[in-house]
Design a protein around this motif. Structure first.
Motif, PDB file in Angstrom:
ATOM      1  N   GLN A 172       0.850  -1.035  -0.271  1.00 18.09           N
ATOM      2  CA  GLN A 172      -0.429   0.238   0.392  1.00 18.09           C
ATOM      3  C   GLN A 172       0.936   1.250   0.302  1.00 18.09           C
ATOM      4  OE1 GLN A 172      -2.610  -1.376   3.946  1.00 18.09           O
ATOM      5  NE2 GLN A 172      -3.918  -1.667   2.603  1.00 18.09           N
ATOM      6  N   MET A 173       2.094   0.980   1.092  1.00 16.77           N
ATOM      7  CA  MET A 173       2.966   2.274   0.991  1.00 16.77           C
ATOM      8  C   MET A 173       3.794   2.586  -0.491  1.00 16.77           C
ATOM      9  SD  MET A 173       3.786   4.814   2.773  1.00 16.77           S
ATOM     10  CE  MET A 173       5.778   5.767   3.154  1.00 16.77           C
ATOM     11  N   GLN A 174       3.985   1.365  -0.743  1.00 17.55           N
ATOM     12  CA  GLN A 174       4.296   1.703  -2.193  1.00 17.55           C
ATOM     13  C   GLN A 174       3.448   1.955  -3.586  1.00 17.55           C
ATOM     14  OE1 GLN A 174       5.695  -2.251  -3.646  1.00 17.55           O
ATOM     15  NE2 GLN A 174       7.294  -2.098  -1.842  1.00 17.55           N
ATOM     16  N   PHE A 175       2.651   2.164  -3.966  1.00 14.66           N
ATOM     17  CA  PHE A 175       1.109   2.067  -4.064  1.00 14.66           C
ATOM     18  C   PHE A 175       1.141   3.921  -4.156  1.00 14.66           C
ATOM     19  CE2 PHE A 175      -2.952   3.842  -5.759  1.00 14.66           C
ATOM     20  CZ  PHE A 175      -2.536   3.562  -7.123  1.00 14.66           C
ATOM     21  N   TRP A 176       0.653   4.396  -3.029  1.00 18.14           N
ATOM     22  CA  TRP A 176       0.205   5.473  -3.010  1.00 18.14           C
ATOM     23  C   TRP A 176       1.788   6.784  -3.005  1.00 18.14           C
ATOM     24  CZ3 TRP A 176      -4.451   6.340  -3.206  1.00 18.14           C
ATOM     25  CH2 TRP A 176      -5.038   5.835  -3.190  1.00 18.14           C
ATOM     26  N   GLN A 177       3.330   5.924  -3.062  1.00 15.66           N
ATOM     27  CA  GLN A 177       4.433   7.036  -2.341  1.00 15.66           C
ATOM     28  C   GLN A 177       4.484   7.316  -4.874  1.00 15.66           C
ATOM     29  OE1 GLN A 177       6.372   8.641  -0.668  1.00 15.66           O
ATOM     30  NE2 GLN A 177       6.867   9.593  -2.371  1.00 15.66           N
ATOM     31  N   ARG A 196      -0.786  15.384   0.259  1.00 13.77           N
ATOM     32  CA  ARG A 196      -0.121  14.424   1.570  1.00 13.77           C
ATOM     33  C   ARG A 196       1.108  13.717   1.719  1.00 13.77           C
ATOM     34  NH1 ARG A 196      -4.370  15.492   5.261  1.00 13.77           N
ATOM     35  NH2 ARG A 196      -5.900  16.960   4.919  1.00 13.77           N
ATOM     36  N   LYS A 197       1.781  13.351   2.667  1.00 16.81           N
ATOM     37  CA  LYS A 197       2.643  11.843   3.051  1.00 16.81           C
ATOM     38  C   LYS A 197       1.962  10.999   1.979  1.00 16.81           C
ATOM     39  CE  LYS A 197       5.729  14.695   6.264  1.00 16.81           C
ATOM     40  NZ  LYS A 197       6.124  14.203   7.194  1.00 16.81           N
ATOM     41  N   ALA A 198       2.543   9.796   1.781  1.00 18.69           N
ATOM     42  CA  ALA A 198       2.327   8.227   1.308  1.00 18.69           C
ATOM     43  C   ALA A 198       2.262   7.987   3.053  1.00 18.69           C
ATOM     44  CB  ALA A 198       2.630   7.598   0.352  1.00 18.69           C
ATOM     45  N   HIS A 199       1.177   6.708   2.966  1.00 14.10           N
ATOM     46  CA  HIS A 199       1.400   5.757   4.322  1.00 14.10           C
ATOM     47  C   HIS A 199       0.885   4.428   4.150  1.00 14.10           C
ATOM     48  CE1 HIS A 199       2.193   8.953   7.280  1.00 14.10           C
ATOM     49  NE2 HIS A 199       1.006  10.136   6.416  1.00 14.10           N
ATOM     50  N   PRO A 200       1.347   4.032   5.200  1.00 19.88           N
ATOM     51  CA  PRO A 200       0.677   2.092   4.734  1.00 19.88           C
ATOM     52  C   PRO A 200      -0.812   2.103   5.074  1.00 19.88           C
ATOM     53  CG  PRO A 200       2.141   2.586   6.497  1.00 19.88           C
ATOM     54  CD  PRO A 200       2.483   3.698   6.352  1.00 19.88           C
ATOM     55  N   GLN A 201      -1.530   2.133   4.114  1.00 13.61           N
ATOM     56  CA  GLN A 201      -2.340   1.912   4.753  1.00 13.61           C
ATOM     57  C   GLN A 201      -3.676   2.049   3.462  1.00 13.61           C
ATOM     58  OE1 GLN A 201      -3.081   6.028   6.605  1.00 13.61           O
ATOM     59  NE2 GLN A 201      -3.590   6.755   5.137  1.00 13.61           N
ATOM     60  N   ASN A 202      -4.715   1.269   3.544  1.00 12.41           N
ATOM     61  CA  ASN A 202      -5.810   1.565   2.212  1.00 12.41           C
ATOM     62  C   ASN A 202      -6.663   2.501   1.378  1.00 12.41           C
ATOM     63  OD1 ASN A 202      -7.890   0.738   4.098  1.00 12.41           O
ATOM     64  ND2 ASN A 202      -8.084  -0.364   1.714  1.00 12.41           N
ATOM     65  N   ILE A 219      -7.588   1.740  -2.583  1.00  8.62           N
ATOM     66  CA  ILE A 219      -7.511   0.091  -2.755  1.00  8.62           C
ATOM     67  C   ILE A 219      -7.561  -0.841  -2.379  1.00  8.62           C
ATOM     68  CG2 ILE A 219      -5.826   1.713  -4.076  1.00  8.62           C
ATOM     69  CD1 ILE A 219      -3.052   1.157  -2.137  1.00  8.62           C
ATOM     70  N   HIS A 220      -8.039  -1.911  -2.763  1.00 11.15           N
ATOM     71  CA  HIS A 220      -8.080  -3.732  -2.440  1.00 11.15           C
ATOM     72  C   HIS A 220      -7.119  -4.648  -3.312  1.00 11.15           C
ATOM     73  CE1 HIS A 220     -11.009  -1.840   0.483  1.00 11.15           C
ATOM     74  NE2 HIS A 220     -11.251  -0.979  -0.721  1.00 11.15           N
TER      75      HIS A 220
END
Length: 305
Positions: A172-177, A196-202, A219-220
């Motif tokens: 999740q972190m990789q995708f949002w980054q 906003r910063k990317a974080h490890p969440q969906n 994202i799922h």
């Protein structure tokens, strides 16, 4: 060189006459909550104002971006007292909050010691902050607020950085980054929304200028599904206004809309099935999310009045 002289405004009521009607709505604004976030080192996302806790209500209910930890914020434009100390404990229990923030004009010594004791005798997942709000100006300048932290948990920021994340959270972190890095490719999107910063969440939230609602993307990976929508924490009038224009909204978005109405919160969202496990599909996912968020903002501005 002539320099100005800092002057403290000690009468906070000259700035905010009423806690509930003036100070709390002021603090709920994105830029002011961001200033509080910077002061305590926790990125706060507003969920509700005057959030119900039984027969009472906490001034602000928020979450910590990136972890989802629940946060209660109680305001007091006076000296601390036993009544508000009891309230913050009651609200923390009622909301199952892990971060408790008490903002006051002046902290009495006995209450400083009480907050220090709570930080020392609760587990590492809990954090109590006691903060004095100050207001300063230089000459005839606009008054400027300052959050002065009186009590905070020891090594809180360090402890939070040591929390391990799962493989799913890593993805999740990789995708949002990737999403954040691609931000500037869409000039309209970059101009419209604050990054906003990317974080490890969906999920990934975006402010659209109101504390009454915000955009939410999800994202799922297991379902190969992405979605974008509008989240309304606690305003049924706005939800009803949007639902009354359901057909025009769905026609403009060009997709089927799922409408969800719970007891307090409500939302609508649009989903897209996409193989996001495959990084080669991430460009398509990012472009779709950006385009849909721009459209949702447009229809929200038009029909939420």
């Amino acid at each position: 060189m002539k320099l100005g002289k800092l002057e403290q405004i000690t009468d906070l009521r000259s700035i905010w006459k009423h806690e509930a009607n003036d100070f709390t709505p002021w603090l709920a604004k994105e830029e002011n909550l961001a200033a509080l976030s910077d002061a305590i080192g926790i990125e706060l996302v507003l969920e509700e104002q005057e959030s119900n806790v039984g027969d009472f209500s906490v001034d602000l209910f928020a979450t910590e971006e990136g972890t989802g930890r629940k946060v209660v914020i109680e305001n007091q434009l006076e000296e601390t007292n036993h009544d508000h100390l009891g309230k913050i404990i009651t609200y923390a229990s009622g909301k199952d909050a892990e971060v408790i923030i008490w903002i006051v004009r002046k902290a009495r010594d006995e209450h400083k010691k009480a907050i220090e004791w709570l930080n020392q005798h609760t587990d590492d997942s809990s954090a109590f902050f006691l903060i004095e709000i100050e207001v300063w100006k230089i000459g005839n300048s606009e008054p400027a607020p300052k959050f002065n932290i009186v009590e905070r948990p020891n090594d809180w920021a360090k402890a939070m950085k040591n929390v391990a994340i799962t493989n799913t959270q890593s993805r999740q972190m990789q995708f949002w980054q990737y999403f954040v890095d691609r931000w500037e490719n869409n000039s309209i999107f970059a101009h419209t929304f604050r990054k906003r910063k990317a974080h490890p969440q969906n999920w990934y939230d975006l402010s659209i200028g109101s504390s009454e609602y915000h955009l939410c993307m999800e994202i799922h990976f297991q379902k190969n599904d992405i979605n974008a929508g509008l989240y309304i924490p606690d305003n049924k009038n706005i939800y009803s206004s949007l639902l009354d224009n359901k057909k025009e909204i769905e026609d403009f978005l060009g997709a089927a809309v799922e409408w969800r109405n719970a007891k307090k919160a409500s939302r609508f969202l649009i989903s897209k099935n996409l193989d996001i496990i495959n990084p080669d599909k991430w460009d398509e996912a990012c472009d779709w999310l950006m385009d849909m968020c721009l459209k949702i903002k447009m229809v929200t501005n038009k029909f939420s009045k």
